[in-house]
Scaffold this motif. Structure first.
Motif, PDB file in Angstrom:
ATOM      1  N   UNK A  77      20.339  -2.283   2.120  1.00  0.00           N
ATOM      2  CA  UNK A  77      19.528  -1.077   1.917  1.00  0.00           C
ATOM      3  C   UNK A  77      19.989  -0.344   0.655  1.00  0.00           C
ATOM      4  N   UNK A  78      21.303  -0.149   0.552  1.00  0.00           N
ATOM      5  CA  UNK A  78      21.871   0.611  -0.562  1.00  0.00           C
ATOM      6  C   UNK A  78      21.719  -0.129  -1.888  1.00  0.00           C
ATOM      7  N   UNK A  79      21.746  -1.449  -1.846  1.00  0.00           N
ATOM      8  CA  UNK A  79      21.551  -2.233  -3.068  1.00  0.00           C
ATOM      9  C   UNK A  79      20.176  -1.972  -3.672  1.00  0.00           C
ATOM     10  N   UNK A  80      19.198  -1.620  -2.829  1.00  0.00           N
ATOM     11  CA  UNK A  80      17.865  -1.210  -3.271  1.00  0.00           C
ATOM     12  C   UNK A  80      17.172  -2.293  -4.104  1.00  0.00           C
ATOM     13  N   UNK A  81      17.272  -3.531  -3.618  1.00  0.00           N
ATOM     14  CA  UNK A  81      16.563  -4.643  -4.267  1.00  0.00           C
ATOM     15  C   UNK A  81      15.593  -5.291  -3.278  1.00  0.00           C
ATOM     16  N   UNK A  82      14.991  -4.493  -2.444  1.00  0.00           N
ATOM     17  CA  UNK A  82      14.034  -4.995  -1.469  1.00  0.00           C
ATOM     18  C   UNK A  82      14.604  -5.025  -0.070  1.00  0.00           C
ATOM     19  N   UNK A  83      13.777  -4.672   0.896  1.00  0.00           N
ATOM     20  CA  UNK A  83      14.198  -4.673   2.302  1.00  0.00           C
ATOM     21  C   UNK A  83      13.170  -5.442   3.117  1.00  0.00           C
ATOM     22  N   UNK A  84      13.476  -5.649   4.397  1.00  0.00           N
ATOM     23  CA  UNK A  84      12.561  -6.392   5.260  1.00  0.00           C
ATOM     24  C   UNK A  84      11.292  -5.590   5.514  1.00  0.00           C
ATOM     25  N   UNK A 141      12.809   3.877   5.978  1.00  0.00           N
ATOM     26  CA  UNK A 141      13.216   4.286   4.627  1.00  0.00           C
ATOM     27  C   UNK A 141      12.108   5.090   3.939  1.00  0.00           C
ATOM     28  N   UNK A 142      10.867   4.652   4.114  1.00  0.00           N
ATOM     29  CA  UNK A 142       9.735   5.383   3.521  1.00  0.00           C
ATOM     30  C   UNK A 142       9.614   6.769   4.141  1.00  0.00           C
ATOM     31  N   UNK A 143       9.739   6.849   5.471  1.00  0.00           N
ATOM     32  CA  UNK A 143       9.681   8.147   6.140  1.00  0.00           C
ATOM     33  C   UNK A 143      10.816   9.056   5.680  1.00  0.00           C
ATOM     34  N   UNK A 144      12.002   8.473   5.482  1.00  0.00           N
ATOM     35  CA  UNK A 144      13.148   9.241   4.996  1.00  0.00           C
ATOM     36  C   UNK A 144      12.856   9.808   3.605  1.00  0.00           C
ATOM     37  N   UNK A 145      12.234   8.989   2.763  1.00  0.00           N
ATOM     38  CA  UNK A 145      11.926   9.389   1.388  1.00  0.00           C
ATOM     39  C   UNK A 145      10.851  10.470   1.335  1.00  0.00           C
ATOM     40  N   UNK A 146       9.876  10.386   2.242  1.00  0.00           N
ATOM     41  CA  UNK A 146       8.717  11.275   2.157  1.00  0.00           C
ATOM     42  C   UNK A 146       8.850  12.538   2.996  1.00  0.00           C
ATOM     43  N   UNK A 147       9.610  12.468   4.085  1.00  0.00           N
ATOM     44  CA  UNK A 147       9.722  13.636   4.956  1.00  0.00           C
ATOM     45  C   UNK A 147      11.032  14.381   4.776  1.00  0.00           C
ATOM     46  N   UNK A 148      12.025  13.717   4.171  1.00  0.00           N
ATOM     47  CA  UNK A 148      13.368  14.285   4.001  1.00  0.00           C
ATOM     48  C   UNK A 148      14.085  14.510   5.329  1.00  0.00           C
ATOM     49  N   UNK A 149      13.544  13.946   6.403  1.00  0.00           N
ATOM     50  CA  UNK A 149      14.242  13.998   7.688  1.00  0.00           C
ATOM     51  C   UNK A 149      15.407  13.015   7.638  1.00  0.00           C
ATOM     52  N   UNK A 150      16.471  13.244   8.409  1.00  0.00           N
ATOM     53  CA  UNK A 150      17.629  12.352   8.376  1.00  0.00           C
ATOM     54  C   UNK A 150      17.254  10.919   8.753  1.00  0.00           C
ATOM     55  N   UNK A 151      17.710   9.965   7.951  1.00  0.00           N
ATOM     56  CA  UNK A 151      17.387   8.561   8.189  1.00  0.00           C
ATOM     57  C   UNK A 151      17.818   8.110   9.579  1.00  0.00           C
ATOM     58  N   UNK A 190       0.823  -1.211   0.000  1.00  0.00           N
ATOM     59  CA  UNK A 190       0.000   0.000   0.000  1.00  0.00           C
ATOM     60  C   UNK A 190       0.858   1.262   0.000  1.00  0.00           C
ATOM     61  N   UNK A 191       1.890   1.272   0.835  1.00  0.00           N
ATOM     62  CA  UNK A 191       2.687   2.489   1.047  1.00  0.00           C
ATOM     63  C   UNK A 191       3.708   2.704  -0.062  1.00  0.00           C
ATOM     64  N   UNK A 192       4.524   1.695  -0.349  1.00  0.00           N
ATOM     65  CA  UNK A 192       5.561   1.848  -1.371  1.00  0.00           C
ATOM     66  C   UNK A 192       6.100   0.472  -1.753  1.00  0.00           C
ATOM     67  N   UNK A 193       5.532  -0.107  -2.809  1.00  0.00           N
ATOM     68  CA  UNK A 193       5.936  -1.464  -3.210  1.00  0.00           C
ATOM     69  C   UNK A 193       7.320  -1.503  -3.857  1.00  0.00           C
ATOM     70  N   UNK A 194       7.897  -0.326  -4.091  1.00  0.00           N
ATOM     71  CA  UNK A 194       9.259  -0.261  -4.631  1.00  0.00           C
ATOM     72  C   UNK A 194      10.244  -1.031  -3.752  1.00  0.00           C
ATOM     73  N   UNK A 195       9.981  -1.057  -2.453  1.00  0.00           N
ATOM     74  CA  UNK A 195      10.918  -1.683  -1.520  1.00  0.00           C
ATOM     75  C   UNK A 195      10.738  -3.200  -1.405  1.00  0.00           C
ATOM     76  N   UNK A 196       9.810  -3.771  -2.169  1.00  0.00           N
ATOM     77  CA  UNK A 196       9.619  -5.217  -2.169  1.00  0.00           C
ATOM     78  C   UNK A 196      10.482  -5.816  -3.276  1.00  0.00           C
TER      79      UNK A 196
END
Length: 235
Positions: free
Chosen positions: A152-159, A166-176, A93-99
């Protein structure tokens, strides 16, 4: 006409050569990303086993799961799968990119790797004294952060848990690093409350250290190790 044909032929061959170099570079980067994902997740599993063998507290997500198990009295393995299914649905629902590959390895292999790694460590070092347990924790934390940073950096799916910071970092731009500390602390507090504010052998110094330092250390390894490893030293 012959001269024009020669120019066209030369230009075509040059474009093919450039395209081949670019494709070769993309393939090399993809190969690095795949290996970073596989190595990162599997090392993560081994280190989780070492972390548990130290008997100095479990990681924040495990505290949350233990707390939920206290109020939902079903076998822990079954509950753990149910929690991950719910979080996986949230990822869709939130961001399937991370699957991706990393998500699947986490779901189906990480638990077994951690379980057998812990059993092997406890067989090799039965009844470790406190200094040895502290050494286990000191070794486990930075390697756990490095392996997490790699996949995480490989960006081929995370737990299913790692995705939320990671989603909050992407959407809020707050430091990870701060977002990860926040999600870890939420897990510890909620899990502790669900356990009736009893430690129960789950929360220890390792839990607190992980909650406060895992985010900043992952952020450091992202910049100093994992990003240069994925993109090359010149990036």
């Amino acid at each position: 006409m012959i001269l024009l044909a020669d120019y066209i032929y030369s230009g075509t061959m040059l474009c093919r050569a450039i395209f081949a170099v670019k494709e070769d570079g993309k393939m090399k980067e993809m190969t690095r990303r795949i290996w970073m994902t596989i190595a990162g997740v599997l090392i993560n599993g081994v280190i989780v086993g070492l972390f548990k063998a130290s008997q100095l507290g479990v990681d924040p997500f495990q505290v949350l799961c233990a707390g939920l198990n206290n109020v939902i009295p079903i076998p822990f393995g079954t509950l753990y799968i149910c929690i991950n299914i719910v979080l996986l649905a949230g990822m869709f629902i939130v961001d399937r990119h991370y699957i991706g590959l990393g998500t699947l390895i986490n779901l189906f292999l990480l638990g077994y790797v951690a379980q057998y790694s812990q059993a092997l460590i406890e067989w090799l070092i039965p009844n470790p004294n406190l200094p040895i347990r502290v050494c286990m924790l000191v070794v486990a934390l930075p390697i756990l952060c490095l392996s997490s940073s790699m996949y995480f950096t490989a960006d081929l799916g995370v737990s299913t848990y790692d995705v939320w910071a990671l989603v909050l970092d992407k959407r809020t731009k707050a430091p990870f690093r701060f977002l990860r500390v926040g999600t870890d602390l939420v897990c510890v507090v909620v899990g502790f409350a669900l356990m009736g504010f009893r430690l129960g052998g789950m929360i220890g110094v390792g839990t607190i250290i992980t909650a406060f330092f895992m985010g900043p250390l992952i952020d450091l390894f992202n910049r100093k190790v994992s990003q240069p490893l994925r993109y090359g030293k010149n990036q």
